[in-house]
Design a protein around this motif. Structure first.
Motif, PDB file in Angstrom:
ATOM      1  N   VAL A 141      13.119 -33.434 -25.469  1.00  0.00           N
ATOM      2  CA  VAL A 141      12.835 -34.022 -24.159  1.00  0.00           C
ATOM      3  C   VAL A 141      14.048 -33.826 -23.254  1.00  0.00           C
ATOM      4  N   SER A 143      16.641 -35.548 -21.021  1.00  0.00           N
ATOM      5  CA  SER A 143      17.202 -36.887 -20.861  1.00  0.00           C
ATOM      6  C   SER A 143      17.938 -36.938 -19.528  1.00  0.00           C
ATOM      7  N   GLU A 166       8.857 -32.789 -21.259  1.00  0.00           N
ATOM      8  CA  GLU A 166       8.717 -34.225 -21.520  1.00  0.00           C
ATOM      9  C   GLU A 166      10.082 -34.872 -21.310  1.00  0.00           C
ATOM     10  N   LYS A 168      13.017 -38.313 -21.467  1.00  0.00           N
ATOM     11  CA  LYS A 168      13.597 -39.589 -21.870  1.00  0.00           C
ATOM     12  C   LYS A 168      14.370 -40.102 -20.665  1.00  0.00           C
ATOM     13  N   ASP A 170      16.257 -43.373 -18.316  1.00  0.00           N
ATOM     14  CA  ASP A 170      17.042 -44.612 -18.400  1.00  0.00           C
ATOM     15  C   ASP A 170      16.612 -45.543 -17.260  1.00  0.00           C
ATOM     16  N   VAL A 189       6.481 -38.911 -19.655  1.00  0.00           N
ATOM     17  CA  VAL A 189       7.582 -39.781 -20.076  1.00  0.00           C
ATOM     18  C   VAL A 189       7.320 -40.244 -21.507  1.00  0.00           C
ATOM     19  N   ARG A 190       8.222 -39.873 -22.416  1.00  0.00           N
ATOM     20  CA  ARG A 190       8.023 -40.171 -23.836  1.00  0.00           C
ATOM     21  C   ARG A 190       8.939 -41.289 -24.336  1.00  0.00           C
ATOM     22  N   VAL A 191      10.124 -41.443 -23.732  1.00  0.00           N
ATOM     23  CA  VAL A 191      11.087 -42.440 -24.188  1.00  0.00           C
ATOM     24  C   VAL A 191      11.705 -43.125 -22.977  1.00  0.00           C
ATOM     25  N   ASP A 193      14.912 -45.485 -22.352  1.00  0.00           N
ATOM     26  CA  ASP A 193      16.137 -46.003 -22.963  1.00  0.00           C
ATOM     27  C   ASP A 193      16.661 -47.144 -22.101  1.00  0.00           C
ATOM     28  N   ALA A 222       4.851 -44.948 -24.342  1.00  0.00           N
ATOM     29  CA  ALA A 222       6.227 -44.467 -24.498  1.00  0.00           C
ATOM     30  C   ALA A 222       6.997 -45.321 -25.497  1.00  0.00           C
ATOM     31  N   GLU A 225      13.480 -47.726 -26.178  1.00  0.00           N
ATOM     32  CA  GLU A 225      14.708 -47.565 -26.954  1.00  0.00           C
ATOM     33  C   GLU A 225      15.759 -48.606 -26.563  1.00  0.00           C
TER      34      GLU A 225
END
Length: 249
Positions: A141, A143, A166, A168, A170, A189-191, A193, A222, A225
């Motif tokens: 992904v 970031s 894809e 990640k 914040d 959007v997969r993650v 944080d 999603a 994290e």
């Protein structure tokens, strides 16, 4: 050290033979979307026509200046375990005090991971075979942060260049419902944080229950994290169907 962290898996690689002839360092620097300069140092150990690489990911750019003082002669014959013990006896910051004590672990692992990479190549094997496991595909992904103000344009711009990307991201407290809706509509959007375990860094994000609820509800599939779980945020996760299963650490 690697021994402390790896348990039985470490024992499967600890006795690998290692021949080190030379060490080479590469300093890499790049400005990031979080507003700070990312600097890392790659450690390359070579021997028997092979090269193994590891990376010191210490976050404070100035802490990489201490690499200029390296004088250690690591050439010789080792097992991976004896090399680890040798590195563990060195002051890898060469008299300087790193900004955070954990940086000492990062730097040590740069040597140990380079040594592991080299030892596996010299033994004409790979980590999966040594651990009696199989490799599976990895999804990568992008970031990034959204910029100031966080409009989501950065993500949309990347997707225009490559619709299969894809992400990640914040989340920060200045994300609005409109930004969340805009990003969620991309289905990319997969993650998320939440940076709830960061303290004293440039990317700290306080435990903001409104933000947490906004992203947990806005991105129902999603991964979430590193939230900070406290009296205000824990109810968003505990006992809510499907949400706790999406938390990653």
């Amino acid at each position: 050290s690697a021994r402390d962290q790896g348990g039985d898996m470490y024992e499967r690689v600890a006795d690998l033979s290692l021949h080190v002839e030379a060490i080479e360092l590469t300093d890499r620097t790049r400005d990031t979307s979080s507003g700070f300069t990312r600097r890392t140092t790659t450690v390359a150990l070579s021997g028997d026509g092979e090269t193994g690489r590891g990376e010191d990911v210490t976050y404070e750019p100035d802490d990489h200046d201490s690499w200029a003082a390296i004088e250690a002669d690591l050439s010789g014959e080792y097992t991976l375990d004896s090399f680890s013990e040798c590195v563990g006896e060195l002051d890898l910051f060469f008299g300087d005090e790193p900004d955070q004590d954990v940086f000492r672990n990062y730097r040590r692992w740069a040597f140990e991971s380079a040594a592991l990479d080299l030892a596996l190549k010299q033994a004409e094997t790979n980590l999966a075979a040594r651990l009696d496991r199989e490799y599976d595909p990895v999804r990568f992904v992008v970031s990034t942060r959204l910029g100031d103000p966080p409009t989501g344009e950065r993500v949309l711009g990347w997707l225009e260049r490559d619709p299969d990307l894809e992400f990640k991201l914040d989340p920060t407290s200045d994300w609005t419902d409109e930004v969340v809706d805009r990003l969620a509509a991309t289905d990319a959007v997969r993650v998320l944080d939440l940076k709830g375990q960061y303290h004293g860094t440039t990317v700290d994000q306080e435990a903001d229950p409104e933000l947490y609820e906004r992203v947990v509800d806005g991105f129902p599939d999603a991964l979430i994290e590193d939230p900070e779980l406290n009296d205000e945020t824990r109810p968003l996760f505990d006992g809510v169907e499907g949400v706790a299963d999406r938390v990653t650490w």
